[in-house]
Design a protein around this motif. Sequence first.
Motif, PDB file in Angstrom:
ATOM      1  N   GLY A 101      -3.843   4.408  12.088  1.00 28.02           N
ATOM      2  CA  GLY A 101      -2.895   3.842  10.626  1.00 28.02           C
ATOM      3  C   GLY A 101      -1.987   3.712  10.918  1.00 28.02           C
ATOM      4  N   TYR A 103       1.712   2.815   8.812  1.00 28.82           N
ATOM      5  CA  TYR A 103       2.784   3.290   7.823  1.00 28.82           C
ATOM      6  C   TYR A 103       3.202   1.967   7.088  1.00 28.82           C
ATOM      7  CZ  TYR A 103       7.414   4.551   5.837  1.00 28.82           C
ATOM      8  OH  TYR A 103       8.296   4.691   4.990  1.00 28.82           O
ATOM      9  N   LEU A 261       1.046  -4.012  -2.613  1.00 32.66           N
ATOM     10  CA  LEU A 261      -0.219  -4.153  -1.272  1.00 32.66           C
ATOM     11  C   LEU A 261      -1.397  -4.426  -1.721  1.00 32.66           C
ATOM     12  CD1 LEU A 261       0.233   0.041  -2.231  1.00 32.66           C
ATOM     13  CD2 LEU A 261       1.303  -1.564  -0.134  1.00 32.66           C
ATOM     14  N   ASN A 265      -1.730  -6.957   1.696  1.00 33.25           N
ATOM     15  CA  ASN A 265      -2.607  -6.010   2.696  1.00 33.25           C
ATOM     16  C   ASN A 265      -4.423  -6.404   1.554  1.00 33.25           C
ATOM     17  OD1 ASN A 265      -1.365  -4.356   3.886  1.00 33.25           O
ATOM     18  ND2 ASN A 265      -0.380  -3.914   2.008  1.00 33.25           N
ATOM     19  N   ALA A 268      -7.196  -4.624   4.708  1.00 31.77           N
ATOM     20  CA  ALA A 268      -6.716  -2.593   5.134  1.00 31.77           C
ATOM     21  C   ALA A 268      -7.509  -2.119   3.516  1.00 31.77           C
ATOM     22  CB  ALA A 268      -5.170  -3.285   4.886  1.00 31.77           C
ATOM     23  N   TYR A 270      -5.550   1.291   2.354  1.00 29.69           N
ATOM     24  CA  TYR A 270      -4.928   2.587   2.198  1.00 29.69           C
ATOM     25  C   TYR A 270      -4.879   3.173   0.840  1.00 29.69           C
ATOM     26  CZ  TYR A 270      -4.243  -1.291  -1.255  1.00 29.69           C
ATOM     27  OH  TYR A 270      -4.643  -2.286  -2.201  1.00 29.69           O
ATOM     28  N   THR A 305       3.048   4.949   2.392  1.00 26.37           N
ATOM     29  CA  THR A 305       1.940   5.584   2.470  1.00 26.37           C
ATOM     30  C   THR A 305       1.262   4.945   3.578  1.00 26.37           C
ATOM     31  OG1 THR A 305      -0.721   4.472   1.188  1.00 26.37           O
ATOM     32  CG2 THR A 305       0.687   2.900   1.071  1.00 26.37           C
ATOM     33  N   MET A 306      -0.106   5.161   4.103  1.00 30.73           N
ATOM     34  CA  MET A 306      -0.465   4.636   5.276  1.00 30.73           C
ATOM     35  C   MET A 306      -1.458   3.706   5.001  1.00 30.73           C
ATOM     36  SD  MET A 306       1.074   6.338   8.140  1.00 30.73           S
ATOM     37  CE  MET A 306       0.138   6.229   9.234  1.00 30.73           C
ATOM     38  N   LYS A 307      -1.946   2.843   5.960  1.00 32.04           N
ATOM     39  CA  LYS A 307      -3.311   2.220   5.921  1.00 32.04           C
ATOM     40  C   LYS A 307      -3.997   1.756   7.071  1.00 32.04           C
ATOM     41  CE  LYS A 307      -1.360  -2.778   7.332  1.00 32.04           C
ATOM     42  NZ  LYS A 307      -0.948  -4.163   6.726  1.00 32.04           N
ATOM     43  N   THR A 308      -5.054   1.509   6.908  1.00 33.79           N
ATOM     44  CA  THR A 308      -5.711   1.437   8.479  1.00 33.79           C
ATOM     45  C   THR A 308      -7.003   0.157   8.044  1.00 33.79           C
ATOM     46  OG1 THR A 308      -6.863   1.881   9.957  1.00 33.79           O
ATOM     47  CG2 THR A 308      -8.050   2.836   7.838  1.00 33.79           C
TER      48      THR A 308
END
Length: 421
Positions: A101, A103, A261, A265, A268, A270, A305-308
């Motif tokens: 992930g 940040y 966001l 993104n 992504a 998230y 938050t976190m994203k992938t």
Amino acid sequence: FLEEREEKIFDIKPPKKKKEPEEKIIFQPTKPKLTFNFKKIFTYLLTLFSLFVLGFVGFQLFQTRAEITIETQKTPYDLNEVITLKQDQTLPDYENKILPGKYIEVNLIKTETIKTTGQVFTSEKPLLKVVFLNYLEREIPLVGGTRLSFQNNLFKTTQRITIPSAKDNQPGQKSVLAFPADLKDENLKIAKGSDLKIAAWEESKLKTEDGRLYTDVVKAKVEEDYDYSAVTKIGSVAPQDITNVKLALEDSLKKAVAGDLALKNPEAFYLFEPDLVNIEITNISHNVGDKTDQISATGKATYETMKTNKKEFDDFVKNLINQEILRQEKKLIISQLRIDKIELLDFDAKKKVMTIGVKGQAILVPDLVTETLKTALQGKTIEEAKNYFKIPGIDKVTIKIFPNWKEKLPSDPQKIKVVIK
């Protein structure tokens, strides 16, 4: 044999026959006459076509074909997984259910304005907004307190001004406020653009150097609608207005964070929890009781938050389900996947580790590959084929062979048609 009196006659030649004139025979070629027997031709073509059709039908008749229809059963699978996103993770870890992930942090500043709901009544007389127009080619100074009249009502300017000269056939303009000096009307309304009289010039008939009246070359007009009542209702800040402007600002900031966001993104996955947006109100324009029609609030929002990658996240969830299918030794595959809920379980912003819960449902169907089935079933009898399909998740199998007197499926896989429902 001649007598003595007879003489020998020699060279007796027979008379020549008169040659008949030779006839010249001239041969002229004659054009052959073509004749068509349409009846014979039609019969010939019809015979050829009939033979072609009979040959084709016969060829098809002796070519074995098969059609297999498979009706499968849908098996629901309830998804309930706990997945961890870690900043320092490089590859997916299916055993411990960890995904790499990243940040991310969002910081925004925004101002929101609302109308006030409080009201007060006052006898204060509002100021009149005036604009002066100068048609002369020189500046005109006016002292503070210059009297302006509208009907029987008198106003005075609040300050000294200088009206610019005309330029490019356009009058010079200067705006100023005027306070009520003597209002005769208890309810006075003056429309925007109305003419005002400059009292001193009207009374003195003051003229310019070229003999024109100042009242003809310098005009005063109302710049905005004017509304005066002996008892005037004015907006004010009520206690609820402070709360309302704060709530409006908080809602606006949360929407702004969500939009930021999504914009930055697009590919992504998230987690966004509006209630976890950190909001700080930095300024409110008015206090309770202030006379105003509007109130504003300014604040800033911070969200972590976190994203992938979205595709990697979907594939990770599917692989977790496939591992469970393998563990149960079932020949099933995922037909559909629906994520119903994603919730935050834990988030350490310093360590950049986030734990989330994922709930949903997958639809599983038998793992059937059309080309594999065709190869496996070639040359088999109907009974052998039915035994092959004794697989969990298959409800019904219908096998049709053409021509119907054939007992086995075609040996050529390309002549087997498989339909999966």
